[in-house]
Write an enzyme that holds these catalytic residues in place. Structure first.
Site, PDB file in Angstrom:
ATOM      1  N   GLU A  41       0.829  -1.213   0.000  1.00 26.95           N
ATOM      2  CA  GLU A  41       0.000   0.000   0.000  1.00 26.95           C
ATOM      3  C   GLU A  41       0.864   1.264   0.000  1.00 26.95           C
ATOM      4  O   GLU A  41       1.808   1.387   0.782  1.00 26.95           O
ATOM      5  CB  GLU A  41      -0.894  -0.023   1.238  1.00 26.95           C
ATOM      6  N   LYS A 112      -9.388   2.398  -2.405  1.00 30.02           N
ATOM      7  CA  LYS A 112      -9.712   1.833  -1.103  1.00 30.02           C
ATOM      8  C   LYS A 112     -11.099   2.301  -0.677  1.00 30.02           C
ATOM      9  O   LYS A 112     -11.418   3.498  -0.773  1.00 30.02           O
ATOM     10  CB  LYS A 112      -8.650   2.289  -0.097  1.00 30.02           C
ATOM     11  N   TYR A 118      -9.162   5.151  13.277  1.00 30.69           N
ATOM     12  CA  TYR A 118      -8.891   4.800  14.665  1.00 30.69           C
ATOM     13  C   TYR A 118      -7.394   4.807  14.913  1.00 30.69           C
ATOM     14  O   TYR A 118      -6.592   4.783  13.981  1.00 30.69           O
ATOM     15  CB  TYR A 118      -9.478   3.427  15.001  1.00 30.69           C
ATOM     16  N   CYS A 150      -5.547  -3.008   2.239  1.00 34.82           N
ATOM     17  CA  CYS A 150      -5.411  -3.009   3.688  1.00 34.82           C
ATOM     18  C   CYS A 150      -6.739  -3.134   4.442  1.00 34.82           C
ATOM     19  O   CYS A 150      -7.295  -4.206   4.560  1.00 34.82           O
ATOM     20  CB  CYS A 150      -4.631  -1.773   4.144  1.00 34.82           C
ATOM     21  N   LEU A 302      24.096   6.626  30.361  1.00 29.28           N
ATOM     22  CA  LEU A 302      24.099   5.250  30.830  1.00 29.28           C
ATOM     23  C   LEU A 302      24.201   5.276  32.349  1.00 29.28           C
ATOM     24  O   LEU A 302      25.224   5.658  32.902  1.00 29.28           O
ATOM     25  CB  LEU A 302      25.277   4.496  30.215  1.00 29.28           C
ATOM     26  N   GLY A 304      23.594   2.718  34.646  1.00 24.85           N
ATOM     27  CA  GLY A 304      23.780   1.484  35.400  1.00 24.85           C
ATOM     28  C   GLY A 304      22.478   0.766  35.666  1.00 24.85           C
ATOM     29  O   GLY A 304      22.462  -0.298  36.268  1.00 24.85           O
ATOM     30  N   ILE A 306      18.506  -0.720  34.263  1.00 27.52           N
ATOM     31  CA  ILE A 306      18.050  -1.643  33.235  1.00 27.52           C
ATOM     32  C   ILE A 306      17.572  -0.930  31.971  1.00 27.52           C
ATOM     33  O   ILE A 306      17.791  -1.401  30.849  1.00 27.52           O
ATOM     34  CB  ILE A 306      16.936  -2.571  33.794  1.00 27.52           C
ATOM     35  N   SER A 308      18.407   2.144  30.531  1.00 26.77           N
ATOM     36  CA  SER A 308      19.471   2.659  29.667  1.00 26.77           C
ATOM     37  C   SER A 308      20.333   1.529  29.126  1.00 26.77           C
ATOM     38  O   SER A 308      20.842   1.608  28.003  1.00 26.77           O
ATOM     39  CB  SER A 308      20.327   3.687  30.411  1.00 26.77           C
ATOM     40  N   ASN A 386      15.203  16.635  40.247  1.00 31.11           N
ATOM     41  CA  ASN A 386      14.987  17.018  38.855  1.00 31.11           C
ATOM     42  C   ASN A 386      16.160  17.825  38.308  1.00 31.11           C
ATOM     43  O   ASN A 386      16.504  17.712  37.125  1.00 31.11           O
ATOM     44  CB  ASN A 386      13.689  17.818  38.722  1.00 31.11           C
ATOM     45  N   LYS A 526       3.355  16.080  30.282  1.00 30.82           N
ATOM     46  CA  LYS A 526       4.730  15.625  30.091  1.00 30.82           C
ATOM     47  C   LYS A 526       4.855  14.813  28.804  1.00 30.82           C
ATOM     48  O   LYS A 526       5.799  14.990  28.024  1.00 30.82           O
ATOM     49  CB  LYS A 526       5.192  14.769  31.271  1.00 30.82           C
TER      50      LYS A 526
END
Length: 558
Positions: A41, A112, A118, A150, A302, A304, A306, A308, A386, A526
């Site tokens: 498509e 189509k 959605y 599709c 990084l 230390g 999980i 990153s 922060n 955020k």
């Protein structure tokens, strides 16, 4: 008839490049003796083109590209391509089309009918639905091809977020089958979601059950913005057996011969594990985002932890370890193992890295006359935590600006959902690799990384230690958050299943459910400011989930 299924990775807007790829594929198909080649498509312009479709001259350029393509294809082979078109439509109206290119011209064009609106889809914004009278098979070399696009295959699906047209429309597949189609052909740009592959097979199987007509499904592959397309194109014969199954997450060209079908037993669908699917999608999504945006390298902090560690590993797999740059940014609250675990990871991956302690900068902020007293009044409080995250984010962004590297944000879906993240701090970056990965899946995929490699990539200590932001003394995530297994179950109910607080409180502690729901709603502001990420679930943060920020969610009974 020998039919080639072409599973390509187009780039949105790159008409010249996409058409060149199509021609190269046609040449390969011709050499293999194919009579007909099927592409996905909107392959000519790439999917999803979004508001590029509204730009002056773009649709005309697409129509010219298709006409030019038809003239370059050998006359003895037929080619079906997806593209937007304004041909034979009222001024200003366009259609999502599939054209048969044969003997130097566009010999047939179908539109189509069912336009999805959605989740991430918004096709009514751009396209006009097909006229019902135009839905009929396409004739090619004595065969009637039931060509459709599709969503036209998803008619009548009961899912909340699948096809649900505001106007009652007929089933395009039924129309094509009852018109005498010899083959049903669906060209798709169907984005990846967990369990989506199985769902496609179920839908096609239901059509073949009803009509006993072979069904060919061709899907796009590759990443475009927040979407990943997994390919997994396939053919089901008239007896509802898998006659061809193409691979996932990579380009491919495969063949189906209507006279001599392949060994159906050799093409059984092998289910991939959840963690394998997630890993493949994350790697492909990041790789394509970087390549298509012109980035060669990336940089990330990084810690230390999980998240990153997994983001770093995905980046190394996507673009090569030599193109990944890690910054180790310890604070006064960092544990010794945060550095040692990170160093073990970079050694295992072979990464470039720097160690840049942030304490000196942190203390400078404390001693500034403008904000010093405020920070001293609540050491290691929220503002101070922060601030540390923002110092780290600034370090990452400086190197991104200096070297032109893509900055990666590493927050997961669980944290982003409840606002356990810092704007302009750990949320800073150009791409949020794990933004649709719950914390429990972060661990699942991380363990898969080691199993897949047959050796330790992500150190075991990272996998075992309690997660912590290390922005305050002896801090761990569970000081603030519910246990991740509980949190993720509640979040799945709220986000992906759209369940009410009342319903979820029958399964989980009511006070916890209310807390999670409140945090989810409060932190929409955020998420509006987070970088783009990779959609992996049915309801990802981003373009497919449109929630208000200035709102009150207080209609449920207490």
């Amino acid at each position: 008839m020998k039919i080639a299924l072409a599973q390509l990775n187009p780039t949105v807007g790159d008409l010249r490049g996409n058409c060149q790829r199509i021609l190269e594929t046609v040449q390969r198909g011709e050499q293999a003796g194919a009579n007909l080649i099927l592409f996905s498509e909107l392959v000519v312009c790439g999917y999803p083109p979004k508001d590029i479709l509204l730009r002056e001259g773009f649709i005309e350029a697409c129509d010219r590209a298709v006409a030019h393509l038809a003239g370059q294809i050998p006359s003895e082979i037929g080619v079906i391509v997806g593209h937007p078109t304004g041909q034979k439509l009222p001024p200003g109206r366009i259609a999502n089309a599939a054209s048969l290119l044969y003997e130097g011209q566009v010999s047939a064009c179908v539109h189509k009918l069912l336009l999805p609106t959605y989740d991430v889809f918004d096709e009514h914004r751009y396209f006009r639905s097909a006229e019902l009278s135009s839905i009929q098979p396409v004739l090619f070399q004595g065969l009637k091809l039931g060509l459709h696009i599709c969503e036209d295959a998803w008619w009548g699906q009961p899912d909340t977020f699948y096809h649900n047209q505001p106007v009652e429309l007929p089933d395009p597949v039924q129309i094509l089958a009852e018109a005498g189609s010899d083959l049903l052909i669906n060209i798709s740009a169907s984005p990846f979601e967990i369990e989506k592959r199985e769902r496609r097979h179920q839908i096609v199987s239901s059509h073949v059950d009803r009509f006993s007509i072979p069904y060919l499904f061709v899907n796009q592959v590759g990443g475009n913005d927040d979407l990943v397309f997994d390919g997994h194109s396939f053919v089901t014969d008239q007896h509802n057996r898998i006659a061809l199954q193409m691979p996932g997450f990579k380009e491919d060209l495969s063949y189906f011969d209507t006279e001599h079908p392949l060994d159906v037993e050799a093409n059984k669908v092998e289910a991939s594990s959840r963690e394998e699917q997630l890993f493949e999608a994350l790697v492909l999504g990041l790789r394509d985002y970087m390549q298509k945006c012109g980035f060669t390298d990336c940089v990330l902090g990084l810690s230390g932890g999980i998240d990153s560690a997994l983001a770093c590993t995905i980046a190394a797999e996507a673009i090569g370890a030599e193109h990944v740059h890690a910054l180790l940014l310890p604070s006064r609250y960092s544990s010794e193992h945060s550095i040692s675990d990170s160093l073990e990871l970079v050694k295992n991956l072979g990464l470039d890295y720097e160690i840049i302690p942030i304490d000196e900068v942190h203390r400078a902020f404390e001693n500034l006359p403008v904000i010093g007293d405020d920070l001293k009044g609540q050491p290691a409080g929220l503002a101070d935590q922060n601030l540390q995250a923002r110092i780290r984010g600034a370090n990452v962004m400086v190197r991104s600006n200096r070297h032109g590297w893509l900055a990666l944000a590493t927050g997961n879906k669980s944290e982003l959902a409840v606002g356990y993240c810092t704007l302009y701090g750990d949320m800073a970056g150009g791409f949020a690799v794990l933004s649709d990965v719950f914390k429990r899946d972060v661990y699942l995929v991380s363990r898969h990384v080691n199993q897949r490699a047959g050796r330790t990539i992500i150190p075991e200590h990272i996998l075992e230690k309690p997660p912590s932001a290390e922005l305050a003394p002896n801090q761990v995530d569970q000081d603030t958050l519910p246990p991740y297994d509980l949190l993720d179950e509640i979040l799945k109910g709220l986000i992906e299943d759209e369940l009410s607080v009342q319903s979820l409180s029958k399964q989980f502690p009511a006070e916890t459910v209310r807390w999670v729901a409140r945090k989810l709603d409060q932190n929409e502001f955020k998420r509006r400011q987070m970088p783009p990420g990779i959609k992996l679930s049915g309801r990802a943060f981003g373009s497919g989930r449109r929630m208000p920020m200035a709102a009150r969610f207080q209609w449920e009974a207490e």
